[in-house]
Design an enzyme around this catalytic site. Sequence first.
Site, PDB file in Angstrom:
ATOM      1  N   GLU A   1      93.011  61.136 108.490  1.00  0.00           N
ATOM      2  CA  GLU A   1      91.833  61.488 109.971  1.00  0.00           C
ATOM      3  C   GLU A   1      90.952  61.924 109.491  1.00  0.00           C
ATOM      4  O   GLU A   1      90.578  62.783 110.471  1.00  0.00           O
ATOM      5  CB  GLU A   1      92.674  61.837 110.842  1.00  0.00           C
ATOM      6  CG  GLU A   1      94.243  61.296 111.292  1.00  0.00           C
ATOM      7  CD  GLU A   1      94.969  62.917 112.617  1.00  0.00           C
ATOM      8  OE1 GLU A   1      95.613  61.920 113.738  1.00  0.00           O
ATOM      9  OE2 GLU A   1      95.213  63.456 112.378  1.00  0.00           O
TER      10      GLU A   1
ATOM     11  N   HIS B   1      90.165  67.913 108.338  1.00  0.00           N
ATOM     12  CA  HIS B   1      91.395  69.036 108.588  1.00  0.00           C
ATOM     13  C   HIS B   1      90.762  69.610 107.715  1.00  0.00           C
ATOM     14  O   HIS B   1      91.723  70.912 107.612  1.00  0.00           O
ATOM     15  CB  HIS B   1      92.627  67.753 108.390  1.00  0.00           C
ATOM     16  CG  HIS B   1      93.251  67.155 109.522  1.00  0.00           C
ATOM     17  ND1 HIS B   1      93.478  67.887 110.732  1.00  0.00           N
ATOM     18  CD2 HIS B   1      93.766  65.912 109.088  1.00  0.00           C
ATOM     19  CE1 HIS B   1      94.041  66.561 111.441  1.00  0.00           C
ATOM     20  NE2 HIS B   1      94.406  65.827 110.689  1.00  0.00           N
TER      21      HIS B   1
ATOM     22  N   ASP C   1      94.734  72.862 107.597  1.00  0.00           N
ATOM     23  CA  ASP C   1      94.583  72.611 108.469  1.00  0.00           C
ATOM     24  C   ASP C   1      93.087  72.374 109.409  1.00  0.00           C
ATOM     25  O   ASP C   1      92.209  73.793 108.857  1.00  0.00           O
ATOM     26  CB  ASP C   1      95.013  71.682 109.822  1.00  0.00           C
ATOM     27  CG  ASP C   1      95.056  70.488 109.911  1.00  0.00           C
ATOM     28  OD1 ASP C   1      93.886  70.082 110.805  1.00  0.00           O
ATOM     29  OD2 ASP C   1      95.865  69.893 109.758  1.00  0.00           O
TER      30      ASP C   1
HETATM   31  C1  ACM Z   1      98.890  62.506 110.536  1.00  0.00           C
HETATM   32  O1  ACM Z   1      99.912  62.849 111.586  1.00  0.00           O
HETATM   33  N1  ACM Z   1      97.371  62.812 110.445  1.00  0.00           N
HETATM   34  C2  ACM Z   1      99.415  62.703 108.712  1.00  0.00           C
END
Ligand code: ACM
Length: 639
Positions: free
Chosen positions: A354, A279, A205
Amino acid sequence: MKKTFFIFAMQFFVLFVFSQTENSSIAIIPEPVSLIKNTGNFILPSAINIAAGNNQGVIAIAEQLSKQLTVPTGYKVSVNDKTQKTSSAISFKLNSSEDKTIGNEGYKLEVTPQHIIISANKPAGIFYGMQTLLQLFPKEIESKAAVKNIKWIVPCVAVTDYPRFGWRGLMFDVARHFFTKQQVKDFIDEMVKYKYNLLHWHLTDDEGWRIEIKSLPKLTSVGAWNVKRVGYFGTFKTPDADEPRDYGGFYTQDDIKEVIEYAKSKYVNILPEIDVPGHSLAAIAAYPELSCSGGVGNHGVGSGEEIKDWNTHTALVDDNLCPANENVYVFLDKVLTEVAQLFPFEYIHMGGDETFKTFWERSDAVKALMQKEGLKNMEEVQSYFSKRVEKIVESKGKKFMGWDEILEGGLAPNAAVMSWQGIKGGIKAAQMKHEVVMSPTTFVYLDYMQSDSMVEPYIYATLRLNTTYSFEPVPDGVDEKYIKGGQGNLWTEQVYNTRHMQYMLWPRSLAIAECVWSPKSKKNWDSFTKKVESAFKRMDVAQVKYSRAMFDPIFTPTKDASVSDSLKIELSTEVNGLDIYYTFDNSHPDNFYPKYTSPLTVPKQAVMLKVITYRDGKPIGRQIDMPVSVLRKRAGLKN
Ligand code: ACM
């Protein structure tokens, strides 16, 4: 006369069935498909042999049971020991012909005063039968040291049990905060007690890359390390250039193999997640050329500072891999070659969530890609990326899975979807005949607060146990065959250590376990909460932390429609049968104070409502001191 006899016969029947099935000391989570309580107990002899046959998998499970029984009891528990004078009263048996009812993971467990027999079609079933058996022992069986003066008895039962879903998962984010391989093994130890069979390992991440990739050493020499901060993750100051980046860690490939082997011995598959294209700040810190902005002013691995604007979905720092850079696909090929070689599980999760497109929108390379490939918008750009990644994953002999954003702009042909933004992504994917795992924020996000923000470590959302317990993995109108199962997700932005990790997991993960294992018809909130209380006692012995938030008072403030600018406050509890006491005079309430019976209005000039729950004359929930000003704000009233 006939009628009287009928009523008498019915009463007898009800009594008979009741005595067969009802036993308050039995509290199995997840609830088995069928459990019949019979009279009597099995008493564990002080020298006992487990007859496990000649299947190596079954023998290994018997050895696990032997260890688990030996430590707290101090008894001699052997496996397939034909030489010793031990009682062979525990047997594990693989069925010689398949019992179709119980499938690959189901089992039958028979406890009589003379013996305990677990039978199954496959070793996995024996393993789950063993978990049920352990929950039938006194709670001290969970002790890590010998316990004296306990009668090690197991009530006589006949259990037939098998799971509703094959995918029963928990996701563990080890990227936001690093957890050691031992902590991951401990996590596995706890999850299997409730018959989970899948660990989704969120390995990368913005704040850390946790898996050694030998062909890309900077991913871990740079990407695994950030600056230690405590407080509210996501709001920290960007670290100064000279602050030491010595916080974090990663797993070597040997560590990964060790954890996979360990998980296998506990019948747990591990789903690795490499979260791209968003991410990805840790990867970009290591290899800045992988972002469209080339890592201008290389930001470094995230340390919990604000790198995204969540309201406007704007990236403040470029944490996306660049879909228009061929070297990104070369990079991913290298990563996936090693990931696929390490992990035996059939899927690799490639994230996709995201991906705020701010820096893609500014990129000439992305514009050129759009023109060349006829991509109309940024969602289609992400879809182009996903489809290419799917091909790489498949070239390594694996199946591609992603978060539900991979639906936007067009789903890759064979992709499995993990639905997290509610259930709509899962519904859409299933309608498109794609495989789906349900893990919606609305029911199974284990990073969310479990009670009122007044008493919980703050995070932006709340998810109470009773909501989690109402999780139904198969949405209405969806063909069940596309729903592989469900999982809870533990993100760790605000989870800094193991104790808090456990606090967030339990008891909500008990609820999820029941939702993914037990038949829908067997779910019952009141009996579940009673079982949770038994589970708490076992966790106390096992020294596992949990949240007692289910006993806390709940505040529901609304505008009182009858009087302008006035507040009406309802109080309630999740667990039934609790009494609620309150004060408005700033003193601490107890059961001599007013008992809540109907909605409250605030006395003139009162500033604080203090509330506590009791059961049977004893306090049980936390006292919550709630400023009236907060309640007014929550109700949309001015202060
Ligand atoms: C997530 O909770 N961004 C998959």
